[in-house]
Design a protein around this motif. Structure first.
Motif, PDB file in Angstrom:
ATOM      1  N   MET A   2       0.839  -1.174   0.000  1.00 58.89           N
ATOM      2  CA  MET A   2       0.000   0.000   0.000  1.00 58.89           C
ATOM      3  C   MET A   2       0.891   1.247   0.000  1.00 58.89           C
ATOM      4  O   MET A   2       1.871   1.309   0.739  1.00 58.89           O
ATOM      5  CB  MET A   2      -0.783  -0.041   1.305  1.00 58.89           C
ATOM      6  CG  MET A   2      -1.981   0.797   1.324  1.00 58.89           C
ATOM      7  SD  MET A   2      -2.957   0.199   2.715  1.00 58.89           S
ATOM      8  CE  MET A   2      -3.635   1.711   3.248  1.00 58.89           C
ATOM      9  N   LYS A  10      -6.225   7.593   4.516  1.00 58.28           N
ATOM     10  CA  LYS A  10      -7.081   6.869   5.436  1.00 58.28           C
ATOM     11  C   LYS A  10      -7.010   7.493   6.832  1.00 58.28           C
ATOM     12  O   LYS A  10      -8.014   7.656   7.501  1.00 58.28           O
ATOM     13  CB  LYS A  10      -6.619   5.417   5.484  1.00 58.28           C
ATOM     14  CG  LYS A  10      -7.614   4.497   6.144  1.00 58.28           C
ATOM     15  CD  LYS A  10      -7.213   3.056   5.864  1.00 58.28           C
ATOM     16  CE  LYS A  10      -7.201   2.275   7.135  1.00 58.28           C
ATOM     17  NZ  LYS A  10      -6.437   1.052   7.017  1.00 58.28           N
ATOM     18  N   MET A  11      -5.800   7.852   7.244  1.00 55.91           N
ATOM     19  CA  MET A  11      -5.637   8.418   8.566  1.00 55.91           C
ATOM     20  C   MET A  11      -6.296   9.788   8.655  1.00 55.91           C
ATOM     21  O   MET A  11      -6.886  10.133   9.655  1.00 55.91           O
ATOM     22  CB  MET A  11      -4.155   8.522   8.919  1.00 55.91           C
ATOM     23  CG  MET A  11      -3.513   7.171   9.121  1.00 55.91           C
ATOM     24  SD  MET A  11      -4.509   6.063  10.153  1.00 55.91           S
ATOM     25  CE  MET A  11      -3.686   4.509   9.917  1.00 55.91           C
ATOM     26  N   ASN A  14      -9.742   9.305   9.360  1.00 54.98           N
ATOM     27  CA  ASN A  14      -9.959   9.107  10.791  1.00 54.98           C
ATOM     28  C   ASN A  14     -10.111  10.436  11.510  1.00 54.98           C
ATOM     29  O   ASN A  14     -11.032  10.636  12.300  1.00 54.98           O
ATOM     30  CB  ASN A  14      -8.758   8.388  11.413  1.00 54.98           C
ATOM     31  CG  ASN A  14      -8.853   6.902  11.226  1.00 54.98           C
ATOM     32  OD1 ASN A  14      -9.886   6.404  10.784  1.00 54.98           O
ATOM     33  ND2 ASN A  14      -7.790   6.200  11.540  1.00 54.98           N
ATOM     34  N   ILE A 253     -23.426   6.713  23.741  1.00 58.78           N
ATOM     35  CA  ILE A 253     -22.138   6.322  24.321  1.00 58.78           C
ATOM     36  C   ILE A 253     -21.178   5.929  23.205  1.00 58.78           C
ATOM     37  O   ILE A 253     -20.023   6.372  23.158  1.00 58.78           O
ATOM     38  CB  ILE A 253     -22.304   5.131  25.297  1.00 58.78           C
ATOM     39  CG1 ILE A 253     -23.213   5.511  26.462  1.00 58.78           C
ATOM     40  CG2 ILE A 253     -20.941   4.654  25.803  1.00 58.78           C
ATOM     41  CD1 ILE A 253     -23.524   4.360  27.391  1.00 58.78           C
ATOM     42  N   VAL A 254     -21.679   5.088  22.276  1.00 60.63           N
ATOM     43  CA  VAL A 254     -20.819   4.582  21.200  1.00 60.63           C
ATOM     44  C   VAL A 254     -20.262   5.741  20.370  1.00 60.63           C
ATOM     45  O   VAL A 254     -19.066   5.790  20.082  1.00 60.63           O
ATOM     46  CB  VAL A 254     -21.595   3.588  20.314  1.00 60.63           C
ATOM     47  CG1 VAL A 254     -20.752   3.181  19.111  1.00 60.63           C
ATOM     48  CG2 VAL A 254     -21.969   2.355  21.114  1.00 60.63           C
ATOM     49  N   VAL A 257     -17.560   7.753  22.315  1.00 63.69           N
ATOM     50  CA  VAL A 257     -16.286   7.041  22.448  1.00 63.69           C
ATOM     51  C   VAL A 257     -15.624   6.863  21.082  1.00 63.69           C
ATOM     52  O   VAL A 257     -14.417   7.077  20.924  1.00 63.69           O
ATOM     53  CB  VAL A 257     -16.508   5.677  23.135  1.00 63.69           C
ATOM     54  CG1 VAL A 257     -15.237   4.847  23.133  1.00 63.69           C
ATOM     55  CG2 VAL A 257     -16.991   5.877  24.558  1.00 63.69           C
ATOM     56  N   LEU A 258     -16.425   6.485  20.084  1.00 68.48           N
ATOM     57  CA  LEU A 258     -15.891   6.263  18.738  1.00 68.48           C
ATOM     58  C   LEU A 258     -15.255   7.531  18.197  1.00 68.48           C
ATOM     59  O   LEU A 258     -14.153   7.509  17.649  1.00 68.48           O
ATOM     60  CB  LEU A 258     -17.019   5.787  17.817  1.00 68.48           C
ATOM     61  CG  LEU A 258     -16.653   5.555  16.358  1.00 68.48           C
ATOM     62  CD1 LEU A 258     -15.661   4.414  16.248  1.00 68.48           C
ATOM     63  CD2 LEU A 258     -17.886   5.244  15.529  1.00 68.48           C
ATOM     64  N   LEU A 262     -11.310   7.789  17.174  1.00 64.10           N
ATOM     65  CA  LEU A 262     -10.904   8.084  15.791  1.00 64.10           C
ATOM     66  C   LEU A 262     -10.019   9.322  15.765  1.00 64.10           C
ATOM     67  O   LEU A 262      -9.005   9.372  15.066  1.00 64.10           O
ATOM     68  CB  LEU A 262     -12.126   8.309  14.906  1.00 64.10           C
ATOM     69  CG  LEU A 262     -12.932   7.077  14.496  1.00 64.10           C
ATOM     70  CD1 LEU A 262     -14.155   7.474  13.707  1.00 64.10           C
ATOM     71  CD2 LEU A 262     -12.071   6.125  13.686  1.00 64.10           C
ATOM     72  N   ASP A 265      -6.592   8.417  16.980  1.00 59.53           N
ATOM     73  CA  ASP A 265      -5.872   7.689  15.922  1.00 59.53           C
ATOM     74  C   ASP A 265      -5.398   8.644  14.836  1.00 59.53           C
ATOM     75  O   ASP A 265      -4.263   8.564  14.370  1.00 59.53           O
ATOM     76  CB  ASP A 265      -6.796   6.645  15.285  1.00 59.53           C
ATOM     77  CG  ASP A 265      -6.686   5.307  15.983  1.00 59.53           C
ATOM     78  OD1 ASP A 265      -6.185   5.294  17.116  1.00 59.53           O
ATOM     79  OD2 ASP A 265      -7.104   4.297  15.395  1.00 59.53           O
TER      80      ASP A 265
END
Lengths: 271, 315
Positions: A2, A10-11, A14, A253-254, A257-258, A262, A265
């Motif tokens: 890659m 991609k980052m 994020n 909550i999800v 936190v998500l 992200l 990251d």
């Protein structure tokens, strides 16, 4: 293989997705301070278990309270508890880590043994110990979780101070006559931020999850305060009659936190 | 060998310190257990008699030593609220929580190793990216919310199990193990996601090492290098991570037990906390902390034995 560009793209995705989710969530919570669609405590018999509609987008709960409003208020409580927790954990943890890492010696030995012993407890278990001694309630949960979060911050900060205290700029500052306190917090602390900021973000996420877990168990935030974990435990009783009641507090909550994970990251990749 | 001896010594020291901290917290802060037992309308003489009987008038360190040694003999004291010893109270709960934690561990290992390998082999591919996205989302799901979703999907929609219909292991072992699938899966989901992410990045990190390039240039297939060379090295961080995860799994089981109505260690801990039944709380806390310390110590020792670089080089 890659290419480097795809990785970067991609980052960046994020970073973008994390910023959008976190920003959206924070905005939504902030709006709640000025405007709430309904009174979060207002009960209504006709609206008991009302389904999703334009006026009540998330439906209504067993007392006919608007779930959308309650998730808004609950997320605010969860956020406040998480911020308090990270504040206490990171504040005391950084202090302990700075002192032990900078000075070393017997103080380091003693404090780190205690920190290691505390580290042997899962944080929710440690918080349960504090709660069983203090009793439940919003402020007790903040203290309980805050204390439970000290060891992880102390360890990270200590390892940084161990490295940085040997740096030339620290020696130069000593020669120039700076005091230990000034060197520790004016000279060294800013250089630990690269490690401290990701730790803070992970810590914040763990705090959100821990608060939700404690409130779900009924030993965290007490009614009438709405909290996401508390709502989930109420919703579970009515899982057969009103499944959407459980979905939305959980999703909040999800998303919280998500979004932050992200963002963490993405930030790490961007550095 | 020297390292292992030192490690065991540190473990024992930490255990001792944990027991001391727990004893300190639960004897100093909550106030007089004699008053708690007799209620507020007790006479001072009655309280004094009970204090003498319970041995509360002895110096602090004598009481601590007494508690520690009786605990080492397996005597955890008597519960305040049940007419049972703490040991009796916990004995039939331990297998439940142990079974649930071990089953979660099995789920994590079974799902994360194949997925991690696949993602690392097809790095940048569509499935790798799908796995990455799924990982990120699952990592953000708290175990108890996963439990509620699993109840909704498998319990209510597909009717694969009866929500709250826990089966005791003495009555029907098969039924017990079947019911345990669902709570253990809820604990495993977020942890498995983290493990996949870790294994994938560890494998990709190894891929860039010189030894991997050498192995490729000697004509090994991608698969061969991955399984024979890379996996071996990537197993080391994986083992450490799984050891640390065990702590979270046990903590997670306390919460998830409530979602599925399972009368395990978590249930007894929570009721004891609300009833201020401190001998039980202390027993559970010291017990859980000991398991955590032992598991982490064993992982450290295992790491030494597995990695020749540390075995030979590190003193």
């Amino acid at each position: 293989m890659m290419g480097a560009e795809t990785v970067k793209k991609k980052m960046n995705f994020n970073l973008l997705a994390g910023a959008v989710l976190t920003g959206g969530m924070l905005l939504w919570i902030a709006v709640g301070f000025f405007y709430l669609p309904y009174d979060p405590e207002a009960m209504s018999l006709e609206l008991k278990f009302a389904g999703m509609s334009l006026s009540h987008p998330f439906g209504c709960d067993n007392y006919g309270r608007d779930i959308f409003t309650r998730v808004m208020v609950g997320a605010r409580t969860t956020l406040a508890v998480a911020l308090g927790t990270v504040g206490i954990g990171a504040g005391i943890g950084t202090l302990v880590g700075a002192v032990t890492g900078y000075f070393g010696g017997w103080l380091d030995e003693v404090l780190m043994r205690v920190i290691d012993a505390l580290f042997a407890f899962p944080s929710i278990l440690l918080a349960l110990v504090v709660i069983s001694l203090l009793g439940s309630g919003k402020y007790h949960v903040i203290w309980a979780l805050g204390i439970a979060f000290i060891p992880s911050f102390a360890r990270v900060v200590r390892s940084q101070y161990l490295l940085l205290r040997e740096m030339d700029y620290v020696k130069n500052a000593r020669i120039l006559g700076c005091g230990h306190f000034r060197i520790m917090f004016v000279h060294i602390l800013p250089n630990t931020l690269g490690v401290l900021v990701p730790t803070l973000m992970i810590g914040f996420n763990n705090a959100v999850l821990a608060e939700a877990g404690m409130s779900y168990l009924g030993i965290g935030v007490q009614p009438p305060d709405a909290s996401l974990g508390r709502m989930l435990s109420e919703a579970q009783t009515y899982l057969f009659t009103q499944p959407i009641y459980a979905i939305f507090p959980g999703l909040a909550i999800v998303v919280l936190v998500l979004g932050l994970s992200l963002l963490a990251d993405g930030l790490e990749a961007a550095r | 060998m020297k390292y292992i001896g030192k490690k065991i010594l540190t473990m024992l020291l930490t255990l001792l310190l944990v027991s001391f901290l727990v004893f300190l917290c639960f004897t100093v802060i909550p106030g007089d257990p004699a008053v708690a037992k007799l209620g507020t309308d007790a006479t001072p003489e009655g309280i004094e008699m009970l204090r003498e009987e319970m041995g509360l008038n002895r110096p602090f360190f004598v009481r601590y030593a007494d508690w520690l040694f009786s605990m080492l003999r397996g005597d955890l004291g008597r519960s305040y609220s049940y007419e049972k010893t703490v040991g009796e109270l916990l004995a039939d709960k331990i297998p439940i929580t142990a079974a649930m934690s071990l089953m979660s561990m099995v789920w994590i290992v079974l799902t994360s190793i194949p997925l991690g390998l696949y993602a690392a082999r097809h790095e940048g591919g569509a499935i790798d990216r799908a796995i990455y996205a799924l990982d990120q989302v699952l990592m953000a799901v708290p175990a108890f919310f996963a439990g509620i979703l699993i109840t909704l999907v498998f319990g209510i929609a597909f009717r694969l199990f009866v929500p709250g219909g826990y089966v005791s292991y003495n009555k029907d072992l098969g039924g017990f193990l079947y019911y345990m699938i669902f709570p253990s899966l809820s604990i495993a989901l977020p942890k498995a996601a983290m493990t996949v992410k870790l294994l994938r990045s560890a494998l990709i990190g190894e891929k860039k090492q010189d030894y991997a390039r050498t192995a490729y240039s000697r004509g090994n297939s991608t698969k061969g290098v991955l399984y024979r060379h890379l996996l071996k090295n990537a197993m080391l961080p994986l083992i450490t991570f799984l050891g640390m995860s065990f702590t979270d799994i046990m903590a997670g089981s306390i919460v998830v037990e409530q979602v599925f109505g399972i009368p395990g260690i978590g249930r007894i801990l929570l009721t004891s906390i609300s009833q201020r039944d401190y001998p039980v709380v202390m027993g559970v806390i010291v017990g859980l902390a000991s398991v955590v310390i032992l598991v982490n110590g064993l992982v450290d020792i295992l790491y030494q034995l597995l990695d020749p670089r540390i075995r030979i080089g590190g003193k």
